[in-house]
Enzyme design. Structure first.
Site, mmCIF file in Angstrom:
data_model
loop_
_atom_site.group_PDB
_atom_site.id
_atom_site.type_symbol
_atom_site.label_atom_id
_atom_site.label_comp_id
_atom_site.label_asym_id
_atom_site.label_seq_id
_atom_site.Cartn_x
_atom_site.Cartn_y
_atom_site.Cartn_z
ATOM 1 N N HIS A 73 -56.680 19.882 -19.608
ATOM 2 C CA HIS A 73 -57.212 19.168 -20.758
ATOM 3 C C HIS A 73 -58.431 18.338 -20.337
ATOM 4 O O HIS A 73 -58.350 17.583 -19.367
ATOM 5 C CB HIS A 73 -56.162 18.217 -21.342
ATOM 6 C CG HIS A 73 -54.855 18.865 -21.631
ATOM 7 N ND1 HIS A 73 -53.663 18.179 -21.589
ATOM 8 C CD2 HIS A 73 -54.528 20.148 -21.960
ATOM 9 C CE1 HIS A 73 -52.664 18.997 -21.894
ATOM 10 N NE2 HIS A 73 -53.163 20.196 -22.113
ATOM 11 N N TYR A 136 -51.994 6.978 -15.730
ATOM 12 C CA TYR A 136 -53.453 7.073 -15.861
ATOM 13 C C TYR A 136 -53.994 6.004 -16.805
ATOM 14 O O TYR A 136 -53.459 5.744 -17.867
ATOM 15 C CB TYR A 136 -53.887 8.477 -16.307
ATOM 16 C CG TYR A 136 -53.219 9.042 -17.529
ATOM 17 C CD1 TYR A 136 -53.887 9.089 -18.752
ATOM 18 C CD2 TYR A 136 -51.922 9.567 -17.458
ATOM 19 C CE1 TYR A 136 -53.290 9.628 -19.881
ATOM 20 C CE2 TYR A 136 -51.313 10.107 -18.580
ATOM 21 C CZ TYR A 136 -52.006 10.132 -19.785
ATOM 22 O OH TYR A 136 -51.401 10.665 -20.909
#
Length: 474
Positions: A73, A136
């Site tokens: 992605h 993240y």
């Protein structure tokens, strides 16, 4: 792979431009371990090199089983990826438009390593340990209006060597059906917005920057930067740069009640709004200013460090705009220029027309400066942006000797084959002595020192040579 303690904080480049892998110091003993997973001051230091990307959200993906595989992605934001527990095999593919499209980098990541993934680089991973927590930081919030790019995990072109064969792991149906590289629409760069696109500088910027899908040239009809709704007029996180070439430039009209309101709205309040938007969204702001911010009484050339001392309303609004632009906490450039000549009606074109038609003009001879052509301003802006020059104020004008408007007019007459003595010099006071409308005060000295811009590599052509080329073109 055993967790390694005692590494020094450091980064390494990868084959993908902007993708950086980090060693993180992890301190451990019999009780467990501790690390600073994200420390802005240390990590953005020059010797470490993490961009100050302004994270706004922290996400954690917990994975029970070995072999859980996610991706590939590419999102329109930057991310800083690390592992809190467990271990992953990470694979990153450059899906941005450009020469590095399709470049691949792979690495194993445990709590002692992290990776910075720039916008548009495809991100994927496969867990190599049970109970892996994949963390993240991102610098934007998810939006259904954002542009996303995907690549199939099995793509034969990038040929990622997955530690566990993809036929043996858990993959979502959506990830199974992403396109191959040959069918991927590359992610475009962040957008550049040019305001005042129909003006002389706006047209020069279009010629310099070109027409691309990621460059937006906005006129007042497209975007009113003085609007109270400016902050919601665009999805500003999609923009990297705003070049503000708009503004109220009718110097004398600014001395009227209606002109005063318009000048403050466009030259000061609008710039304040742009500065705030730039700060909130990490956008580089380029603002075009003027020699009018000075009163013109200095005996030498004005430097960027000289204090402003504006005379009239227009000058005051431009000085206020400079203050507003400099307040941006993002990268910003204030381009101070003077005696601007571009495509369309201007002083040089008028003098050339008068010479051709046999009219002998009276021209002011007690204001001193140098011509600046919009093509040169546009080229300087592009150079400062591309070279990642330090933020701040830059004087950008033509170089060469300082002259009066009368001298310029005589040079135009001479270069077009007419007698320069047909031009008569007069004082500013005499020139405007019969005016019935308000007249703004002009700075007597508009000469700007160019050493700071030239030290960065900005070219400053001699105004006489530029004038000669301009007259040949028209």
């Amino acid at each position: 792979m055993t967790l390694e303690f005692g590494r020094s904080l450091s980064s390494q480049e990868t084959p993908i431009p902007g993708l950086l892998i980090f060693d993180l110091p992890v301190h451990g003993d019999a009780r467990g371990w501790f690390k600073e997973n994200w420390q802005r001051e240390k990590m953005t230091a020059r010797e470490v090199g993490l961009p100050d990307f302004g994270p706004v959200q922290n996400n954690v993906s917990f994975n029970d089983a070995v072999g859980t595989t996610r991706g590939i992605h590419a999102e329109p934001w930057d991310k800083f990826v690390s592992v809190a527990t467990g271990r992953i095999f990470g694979a990153w593919v450059d899906l941005r438009e450009g020469d590095s499209f399709g470049a691949v980098f792979t690495a194993e990541i445990d709590p002692s390593r992290a990776i910075y993934v720039p916008r548009g680089v495809g991100n994927s991973y496969q867990t190599l340990a049970e109970n892996t927590a994949y963390s993240y930081l991102v610098n934007d919030h998810w939006s259904p209006d954002a542009t996303y790019t995907f690549l199939n995990l099995r793509d034969e072109t990038v040929a990622i060597d997955w530690p566990i064969p993809l036929d043996e792991v858990e993959i979502s149906e959506k990830d199974r059906n992403h396109p191959r590289l040959s069918e991927v629409l590359p992610m475009l760069p962040k957008k550049i917005l040019v305001t005042g696109a129909n003006g002389q500088l706006g047209r020069a910027l279009r010629a310099e920057l070109g027409d691309h899908a990621w460059i937006e040239y906005a006129s007042r009809a497209d975007l009113d930067i003085s609007s109270a709704d400016l902050s919601t007029a665009r999805r500003w996180r999609d923009y990297s740069t705003i070049i503000n070439a708009a503004g109220f430039t009718k110097v004398d009209e600014a001395e009227t009640p209606a002109g005063r309101r318009a000048a403050w709205s466009e030259n000061a309040h609008a710039v304040s709004s742009l500065s705030r938007i730039a700060s909130e969204n990490g956008i580089t702001l380029v603002h075009v200013s003027s020699d009018y911010v000075f009163d013109g009484t200095k005996s030498g050339a004005y430097t960027e460090a000289d204090p402003v001392s504006p005379l009239g309303v227009y000058a005051q609004t431009k000085a206020a705009g400079d203050v507003a632009a400099s307040a941006s906490t993002s990268r910003h450039f204030i381009i101070r220029t003077s005696w601007v000549i571009g495509d369309g009606a201007n002083f040089v074109a008028t003098m050339a027309s008068l010479a051709r038609r046999g009219v002998d003009p009276r021209v002011v001879n007690d204001q001193t400066g140098r011509l600046t052509f919009t093509t040169e301003i546009a080229a300087a802006i592009r150079f400062l942006l591309d070279s990642e020059a330090p933020s701040g104020i830059y004087n950008v004008t033509g170089s060469g000797d300082a002259v009066s408007w009368c001298d310029v007019a005589r040079e135009v007459f001479r270069l077009t084959g007419h007698d320069p003595d047909r031009v008569t010099g007069v004082s500013t006071e005499e020139y405007f002595s019969s005016a019935t409308a308000p007249v703004a005060p002009r700075p007597g000295n508009s000469v700007l020192d160019l050493s700071r811009a030239e030290a960065q590599g900005v070219m400053s052509p001699d105004w006489r040579e530029s004038l000669r080329s301009y007259l040949r073109a028209i």
